[in-house]
Enzyme design. Structure first.
Site, short mmCIF file in Angstrom:
data_model
loop_
_atom_site.label_atom_id
_atom_site.label_comp_id
_atom_site.label_asym_id
_atom_site.label_seq_id
_atom_site.Cartn_x
_atom_site.Cartn_y
_atom_site.Cartn_z
N HIS A 1 0.87 -1.09 0.20
CA HIS A 1 -0.10 0.09 0.06
C HIS A 1 1.08 1.08 -0.03
CE1 HIS A 1 -3.98 -1.99 1.64
NE2 HIS A 1 -3.37 -2.65 0.86
N GLU B 1 1.15 3.81 2.04
CA GLU B 1 1.62 4.11 3.09
C GLU B 1 2.96 3.25 3.77
OE1 GLU B 1 -1.61 3.44 2.48
OE2 GLU B 1 -2.83 4.07 4.00
N CYS C 1 -2.09 -0.86 7.55
CA CYS C 1 -1.15 0.41 7.46
C CYS C 1 -1.41 0.99 8.86
CB CYS C 1 -1.67 1.34 6.31
SG CYS C 1 -1.49 0.68 4.71
N CYS D 1 -6.02 1.69 6.20
CA CYS D 1 -6.66 0.47 6.60
C CYS D 1 -6.02 0.17 7.72
CB CYS D 1 -6.57 -0.58 5.41
SG CYS D 1 -4.74 -1.27 5.23
#
Length: 358
Positions: free
Chosen positions: A53, A55, A86, A83
């Site tokens: 992701h 992040e 993360c 999410c």
């Protein structure tokens, strides 16, 4: 002092790059003491990595840049609410602050679904702020998923080799025409061609208006009606016009054939008797429709023209002459057409409501 909006704009640029790569457009940047340390964007598809992701990629890059897996005093800016994965990584990294743009009602872990940052028993607490440049970041996501749906629909509804389909980007910049597209291609009279239509308003409304454009026009004519409240608005693009498929030959374009397609389409949608609103150019087709199925129509009215002139909109469906068999057969492309204004549209709906039983 550099603002949150500045850093979020950099994250948004990363998100756009992710979208260009075919990834869900999410981007992030990590800052320490007012200096950009690292950036990241979504890449799980390209890397075959569910943890890639935006992040996580930014955290990994920051750890390498600073030589430490602890990122004390750092701030992370991301275009979508983190999410749980993360959020957990951010807490482990001991970030000082996290700023996100758009909320994520499906997997958001900063308050939308769960709030990992608000767990008092944890030994580290990271400050969180949401909503910075939310509109811009949400719009990017919405456009991405809309384009994905369109691409999937087109793959499921292949184009016949004797027709053309106007690229979607020809319509993307038209003001006031951000409607969910609807298509039908399996009606007997369509012969496999795909017809586009607008279906706006409550699907269970007893007040239904059929908005019919004429030769050289398309459903853009009724964009203000489509946003009016109080009625369901159906506005098809005739085959050969607007966002519908465009047969390469002129012979198919007879008003009687278009009438038959519209009647089959109305049978499919099965609305109650409706009010027909048509442009002046559509008068002949409207008369054919009413004569063929008078029980379907409570009333027919010619739509007034507003003052707004949008000539470019009438060229949008026709990138070149190869797309113009319909206009050539039925009377050319409208040059200065303008549908009902917002005020005229509201009045049309108000007047039409009088024809429906309370």
């Amino acid at each position: 002092m550099t603002t949150d909006a500045h850093w979020m704009s950099l994250a948004l640029a990363e998100a756009r790059r992710a979208g260009e790569d075919g990834e869900v457009p999410v981007g992030a940047v990590l800052v320490k003491d007012g200096v950009l340390v690292a950036s990241g964007r979504n890449a799980p598809v390209a890397r075959h990595d569910p943890s890639a992701h935006a992040e996580i990629n930014a955290l990994r890059a920051a750890g390498a840049a600073l030589g430490n897996y602890r990122l004390d005093g750092c701030e992370l800016f991301v275009t979508l609410e983190p999410c749980p994965m993360c959020a957990g990584a951010m807490l482990h990294a001991r970030l000082q602050r996290v700023v996100f743009a758009a909320a994520d009602p499906k997997t958001g872990a900063a308050g939308s679904v769960v709030d990992l940052f608000g767990q008092a028993p944890l030994n580290h607490h990271t400050a969180v702020e949401g909503g910075v440049m939310a509109h811009e970041c949400q719009a990017l996501l919405q456009d991405f998923f809309r384009d994905r749906r369109v691409a999937a629909r087109e793959a499921a509804e292949p184009l016949r080799d004797n027709a053309l389909r106007t690229p979607a980007e020809r319509f993307a910049s038209l003001a006031g025409y951000d409607f969910t597209p609807h298509h039908v291609s399996d009606l007997p009279s369509l012969q496999g061609w795909r017809m586009h239509y607008l279906d706006e308003g409550a699907s269970d409304s007893k007040a239904v208006l059929l908005c019919l454009h004429g030769p050289g026009e398309w459903s853009y004519l009724f964009r203000h009606l489509a946003t009016s409240r109080g009625a369901r608005i159906l506005a098809p693009d005739l085959i050969g016009f607007g966002r519908s498929d465009k047969p390469k030959r002129e012979a198919v374009h007879r008003l009687e054939w278009h009438r038959d397609v519209l009647l089959e389409w109305l049978d499919r949608l099965a609305p109650a008797p409706l009010v027909l609103v048509h442009s002046a150019r559509a008068a002949a087709l409207a008369a054919l429709l009413v004569a063929a199925a008078p029980e379907r129509f409570l009333h027919a009215v010619t739509a007034p023209e507003g003052d707004e002139q949008v000539a470019d909109a009438w060229r949008a469906p026709f990138p070149d002459r190869g797309y113009e068999a319909g206009p050539r057969a039925l009377g050319g492309i409208a040059k200065r057409a303008s549908g009902p204004s917002p005020a005229q549209s509201a009045q049309l709906v108000e007047d039409a409501m009088g024809y429906f039983a309370p």
